[in-house]
Design a protein around this motif. Structure first.
Motif, PDB file in Angstrom:
ATOM      1  N   PHE A  59      15.079  -7.015 -26.099  1.00 41.99           N
ATOM      2  CA  PHE A  59      14.715  -8.443 -26.403  1.00 41.99           C
ATOM      3  C   PHE A  59      14.460  -9.315 -25.335  1.00 41.99           C
ATOM      4  N   TYR A  60      14.849  -8.636 -24.073  1.00 39.51           N
ATOM      5  CA  TYR A  60      14.949  -9.390 -22.686  1.00 39.51           C
ATOM      6  C   TYR A  60      13.799 -10.097 -22.677  1.00 39.51           C
ATOM      7  N   VAL A  61      12.558  -9.444 -22.564  1.00 39.53           N
ATOM      8  CA  VAL A  61      11.118 -10.210 -22.152  1.00 39.53           C
ATOM      9  C   VAL A  61      11.015 -10.910 -23.223  1.00 39.53           C
ATOM     10  N   PRO A  62      10.815 -10.564 -24.564  1.00 42.23           N
ATOM     11  CA  PRO A  62      10.261 -11.690 -25.611  1.00 42.23           C
ATOM     12  C   PRO A  62      10.998 -12.924 -25.476  1.00 42.23           C
ATOM     13  N   ILE A  63      12.638 -12.919 -25.313  1.00 42.20           N
ATOM     14  CA  ILE A  63      13.381 -14.081 -24.862  1.00 42.20           C
ATOM     15  C   ILE A  63      12.810 -14.837 -23.953  1.00 42.20           C
ATOM     16  N   MET A  64      12.626 -14.358 -22.976  1.00 41.18           N
ATOM     17  CA  MET A  64      12.225 -14.877 -21.692  1.00 41.18           C
ATOM     18  C   MET A  64      10.653 -15.622 -21.834  1.00 41.18           C
ATOM     19  N   VAL A  65      10.013 -14.817 -22.542  1.00 40.95           N
ATOM     20  CA  VAL A  65       8.462 -15.354 -22.606  1.00 40.95           C
ATOM     21  C   VAL A  65       8.809 -16.502 -23.723  1.00 40.95           C
ATOM     22  N   PHE A  66       9.305 -16.569 -24.826  1.00 41.36           N
ATOM     23  CA  PHE A  66       9.367 -17.413 -25.840  1.00 41.36           C
ATOM     24  C   PHE A  66      10.040 -18.535 -25.199  1.00 41.36           C
ATOM     25  N   ILE A  67      11.111 -18.631 -24.623  1.00 42.38           N
ATOM     26  CA  ILE A  67      11.596 -19.926 -23.753  1.00 42.38           C
ATOM     27  C   ILE A  67      10.780 -20.625 -22.919  1.00 42.38           C
ATOM     28  N   SER A  68       9.880 -19.889 -22.358  1.00 45.89           N
ATOM     29  CA  SER A  68       8.869 -20.471 -21.258  1.00 45.89           C
ATOM     30  C   SER A  68       7.676 -20.948 -22.239  1.00 45.89           C
ATOM     31  N   LEU A  91       0.257 -13.325 -17.434  1.00 39.40           N
ATOM     32  CA  LEU A  91       0.812 -12.217 -16.672  1.00 39.40           C
ATOM     33  C   LEU A  91       1.961 -12.871 -15.845  1.00 39.40           C
ATOM     34  N   SER A  92       1.899 -14.130 -15.568  1.00 40.98           N
ATOM     35  CA  SER A  92       3.245 -14.510 -14.830  1.00 40.98           C
ATOM     36  C   SER A  92       4.399 -14.517 -15.612  1.00 40.98           C
ATOM     37  N   LYS A  93       4.217 -15.040 -17.037  1.00 45.23           N
ATOM     38  CA  LYS A  93       5.528 -14.911 -17.967  1.00 45.23           C
ATOM     39  C   LYS A  93       6.025 -13.577 -18.057  1.00 45.23           C
ATOM     40  N   ILE A  94       5.048 -12.539 -18.395  1.00 44.69           N
ATOM     41  CA  ILE A  94       5.355 -11.108 -18.416  1.00 44.69           C
ATOM     42  C   ILE A  94       6.180 -10.455 -17.261  1.00 44.69           C
ATOM     43  N   VAL A  95       5.597 -10.519 -16.316  1.00 41.63           N
ATOM     44  CA  VAL A  95       6.233 -10.253 -14.826  1.00 41.63           C
ATOM     45  C   VAL A  95       7.580 -10.881 -14.701  1.00 41.63           C
ATOM     46  N   ASN A  96       7.697 -12.123 -14.907  1.00 43.83           N
ATOM     47  CA  ASN A  96       8.747 -12.623 -14.740  1.00 43.83           C
ATOM     48  C   ASN A  96       9.987 -12.246 -15.754  1.00 43.83           C
ATOM     49  N   GLY A  97       9.666 -11.848 -16.868  1.00 47.35           N
ATOM     50  CA  GLY A  97      10.668 -11.147 -17.830  1.00 47.35           C
ATOM     51  C   GLY A  97      11.007 -10.030 -17.390  1.00 47.35           C
ATOM     52  N   LEU A  98       9.821  -9.117 -16.991  1.00 51.41           N
ATOM     53  CA  LEU A  98       9.966  -7.751 -16.546  1.00 51.41           C
ATOM     54  C   LEU A  98      10.986  -7.512 -15.084  1.00 51.41           C
ATOM     55  N   ILE A  99      10.630  -8.647 -14.488  1.00 47.57           N
ATOM     56  CA  ILE A  99      11.632  -8.563 -13.373  1.00 47.57           C
ATOM     57  C   ILE A  99      13.240  -8.798 -13.759  1.00 47.57           C
ATOM     58  N   MET A 100      13.279  -9.630 -14.491  1.00 49.02           N
ATOM     59  CA  MET A 100      14.656 -10.155 -15.044  1.00 49.02           C
ATOM     60  C   MET A 100      15.157  -8.967 -15.801  1.00 49.02           C
ATOM     61  N   VAL A 101      14.453  -8.189 -16.503  1.00 51.31           N
ATOM     62  CA  VAL A 101      15.163  -7.228 -17.360  1.00 51.31           C
ATOM     63  C   VAL A 101      15.313  -5.891 -16.279  1.00 51.31           C
ATOM     64  N   VAL A 102      14.748  -5.565 -15.408  1.00 51.22           N
ATOM     65  CA  VAL A 102      15.011  -4.443 -14.485  1.00 51.22           C
ATOM     66  C   VAL A 102      16.148  -4.849 -13.664  1.00 51.22           C
ATOM     67  N   ILE A 103      16.296  -5.971 -13.127  1.00 53.04           N
ATOM     68  CA  ILE A 103      17.358  -6.536 -12.490  1.00 53.04           C
ATOM     69  C   ILE A 103      18.649  -6.302 -13.301  1.00 53.04           C
ATOM     70  N   SER A 104      18.552  -6.930 -14.521  1.00 54.24           N
ATOM     71  CA  SER A 104      19.848  -6.698 -15.398  1.00 54.24           C
ATOM     72  C   SER A 104      20.235  -5.225 -15.805  1.00 54.24           C
ATOM     73  N   LEU A 105      19.144  -4.366 -16.064  1.00 52.01           N
ATOM     74  CA  LEU A 105      19.431  -3.080 -16.324  1.00 52.01           C
ATOM     75  C   LEU A 105      20.180  -2.369 -15.014  1.00 52.01           C
ATOM     76  N   SER A 106      19.740  -2.713 -13.941  1.00 50.44           N
ATOM     77  CA  SER A 106      20.065  -2.258 -12.885  1.00 50.44           C
ATOM     78  C   SER A 106      21.598  -2.630 -12.526  1.00 50.44           C
ATOM     79  N   MET A 107      21.825  -3.649 -12.833  1.00 46.30           N
ATOM     80  CA  MET A 107      23.139  -4.128 -12.814  1.00 46.30           C
ATOM     81  C   MET A 107      24.073  -3.354 -13.562  1.00 46.30           C
ATOM     82  N   LEU A 108      23.671  -2.935 -14.735  1.00 47.06           N
ATOM     83  CA  LEU A 108      24.373  -2.360 -15.776  1.00 47.06           C
ATOM     84  C   LEU A 108      24.662  -0.867 -15.256  1.00 47.06           C
ATOM     85  N   TYR A 109      23.397  -0.359 -14.670  1.00 48.44           N
ATOM     86  CA  TYR A 109      23.668   0.945 -14.357  1.00 48.44           C
ATOM     87  C   TYR A 109      24.746   1.149 -13.041  1.00 48.44           C
TER      88      TYR A 109
END
Length: 246
Positions: A59-68, A91-109
């Motif tokens: 739900f990370y990308v959709p939440i970020m996209v919806f807020i934006s 595309l700016s909104k999608i890429v923003n969400g993608l970068i955030m979800v990758v960072i967050s998942l990497s943190m968990l990893y």
């Protein structure tokens, strides 16, 4: 390019608070994982909270996209009159969400690795399967999150298109755009044509220590989903550029 970068920075500022809150929630899940590890008899049970946190990332990308988009709706005339095409705006909104979800998942990893290291002897029989399953799960979480994010863009665009034409009944169109395509897709995916189109390039994954059946994945399914994402993105951009008015 500089104009798009400025647009991306703006989208980051719109969602950064939620992003940092998400990182704090990750820390809370890690703390819960440590607590479960202390009280649980089965060492593997400690990773249930982390598993829940990882699944939540769809739900990370959709939440970020919806807020934006919610912020854009308050000044829609400015957004629609931006000289850049709708495809770049979205595309700016999608890429923003993608970068955030990758960072967050990497943190968990990384945090999962830090938790596992002190217990490496206990996890030795499972280590290979844990590593391989992570490499399998993370891309799927990102792909599903991206698909839902593009769907949010499409539904928001439909609502903006119809709200000046049928008013509050626009929500019925949005609900219909959720139910009907899902119904049609379910019907199509139950046909032999769908299997013919997608069931190629198969790869089988086995995780013996998890006591689950082998998982069969197909390159055709990934291509099918990728085409849907791109097609829906292009359709959404076309509607915004040609049909949505203030």
């Amino acid at each position: 390019m500089s104009a798009w970068v400025a647009l991306f920075k703006k989208d980051f500022k719109l969602t950064r608070t939620i992003f940092f809150v998400g990182l704090i929630i990750n820390l809370l899940f890690v703390m819960l994982t440590m607590y479960v590890g202390k009280i649980a008899d089965n060492t593997l049970l400690m990773f249930i909270p982390l598993g829940v946190a990882i699944v939540f990332h769809i739900f990370y990308v959709p939440i970020m996209v919806f807020i934006s988009l919610r912020t854009e709706a308050n000044q829609l005339h400015l957004w629609l009159h931006n000289p850049q095409p709708a495809s770049r705006l979205m595309l700016s909104k999608i890429v923003n969400g993608l970068i955030m979800v990758v960072i967050s998942l990497s943190m968990l990893y990384v945090m999962s690795g830090l938790l596992i290291e002190p217990k490496s002897n206990s996890f030795e029989p499972y280590w290979t399967d844990i590593w391989n399953s992570s490499l399998l799960i993370f891309p799927h979480v990102i792909m599903i999150s991206t698909m839902i994010g593009v769907c949010v863009l499409f539904l928001w665009t439909l609502f903006q298109f119809f709200k000046f034409r049928i008013g509050r009944w626009s929500w019925l169109v949005v609900i219909g755009a959720i139910i009907i395509p899902n119904w049609v897709t379910s019907l199509f995916e139950s046909t032999s044509l769908y299997r013919l189109v997608t069931n190629w390039g198969g790869t089988t994954y086995t995780f013996p220590s998890f006591s689950i059946a082998p998982i069969q994945l197909y390159t055709g399914e990934y291509l099918y989903n990728f085409i849907i994402i791109i097609g829906l993105f292009i359709l959404t951009a076309w509607i915004i550029d040609n049909k949505v008015e203030v």
